[in-house]
Write an enzyme that holds these catalytic residues in place. Sequence first.
Site, short mmCIF file in Angstrom:
data_model
loop_
_atom_site.label_atom_id
_atom_site.label_comp_id
_atom_site.label_asym_id
_atom_site.label_seq_id
_atom_site.Cartn_x
_atom_site.Cartn_y
_atom_site.Cartn_z
N HIS A 244 76.55 -48.30 -3.69
CA HIS A 244 76.65 -47.08 -2.88
C HIS A 244 77.72 -47.24 -1.81
CE1 HIS A 244 74.00 -49.66 -0.47
NE2 HIS A 244 74.42 -48.98 0.58
N HIS B 171 80.91 -50.20 2.20
CA HIS B 171 80.78 -51.48 1.50
C HIS B 171 81.96 -51.79 0.61
CE1 HIS B 171 76.74 -51.76 2.95
NE2 HIS B 171 76.26 -50.77 2.23
N ASP C 248 78.48 -46.05 6.35
CA ASP C 248 78.18 -47.24 5.56
C ASP C 248 79.40 -47.44 4.68
OD1 ASP C 248 75.96 -49.07 5.29
OD2 ASP C 248 75.53 -48.23 3.30
N HIS D 68 79.43 -55.54 -3.32
CA HIS D 68 78.80 -55.97 -2.07
C HIS D 68 77.47 -56.69 -2.33
CE1 HIS D 68 76.81 -55.37 1.93
NE2 HIS D 68 78.04 -55.64 2.33
N CYS E 158 68.96 -47.40 8.37
CA CYS E 158 70.07 -47.47 9.32
C CYS E 158 69.77 -46.79 10.66
CB CYS E 158 71.34 -46.95 8.68
SG CYS E 158 71.89 -48.06 7.36
N LYS F 73 80.67 -49.78 8.97
CA LYS F 73 79.83 -50.98 9.02
C LYS F 73 79.44 -51.38 7.61
CE LYS F 73 75.75 -48.13 9.49
NZ LYS F 73 75.16 -48.44 8.18
N ASP G 179 75.51 -42.35 9.21
CA ASP G 179 75.63 -42.37 7.74
C ASP G 179 75.33 -41.03 7.05
OD1 ASP G 179 76.06 -45.00 8.39
OD2 ASP G 179 74.43 -45.83 7.20
#
Length: 241
Positions: free
Chosen positions: A118, A85, A83, A89, A188, A143, A45
């Site tokens: 984010h 989303h 990351d 989310h 993470c 992810k 990330d």
Amino acid sequence: MQSLDRRFFLRSGAIGLAAAAVPFAPLFAAGKIKTGASSALIVVDVQNCFVPGGTLPVGKGDEVVPIVNRLAQSFENVVVTQDWHTPGHASFASAHAGKKPFEMTKLAYGQQVLWPDHCVQGTDDAALHKDLKLPHAQLILRKGYHKNMDSYSAFEEADHKSSTGLAGYLKQRGIKTVFVTGLATDFCVAWTAMDARKLGFDTYVIEDATRAIDLNGSLAAAWKQMSAKGVKRIQSADILG
Ligand code: VGL
Ligand code: ZN
């Protein structure tokens, strides 16, 4: 003819100089921890959202970039995560009436920290940091793309059932050891490292190649949990020498 001779002279001169310099050149000393065909560097990330100026900035998050770039040169296998989303989310405070960022809520799979919006799919905020130089990275794994479920870990989503497929990918490629870097140490990176251990990988976190969010003591707690699970804490110098 003359230029050939001259080139030969320069080259042998350079070799002589390098050989003579070796005993006085600790800069070239080999690192203590070896990386090889069965090791992978996981870069978690390192995205605009997690560096100063992003939507969920990790303090000094951008400082990992040159360290990760340098480390990557010691690895033939590099995996990068993002990351990623959906808009709205479930991990976003804005999706829960009356909730503010950094508060907790209960979702179907358990407790969830609520974050500012984010790393929304396809936005500049979700892009990898522009100074990352990982041309030989083999996999970019996204992810957190299920709207109702978070995924701090690169291996398993927050229900601890849904797999991202990363363990299978690494195992099928003969990877036995992973070195985890990136953002954020206490979310993470930690969850990725702990799952890596659980899934049977020899696992290192390279501390100076990470930065933390540190929410209510989460950084100390994360190191404690990681060490209890057998994750090894090292520094980039342990590899780079
Ligand atoms: C992360 C909070 C929310 C991370 C991702 O990359 O550590 N933290 N989403
Ligand atoms: Zn997230």
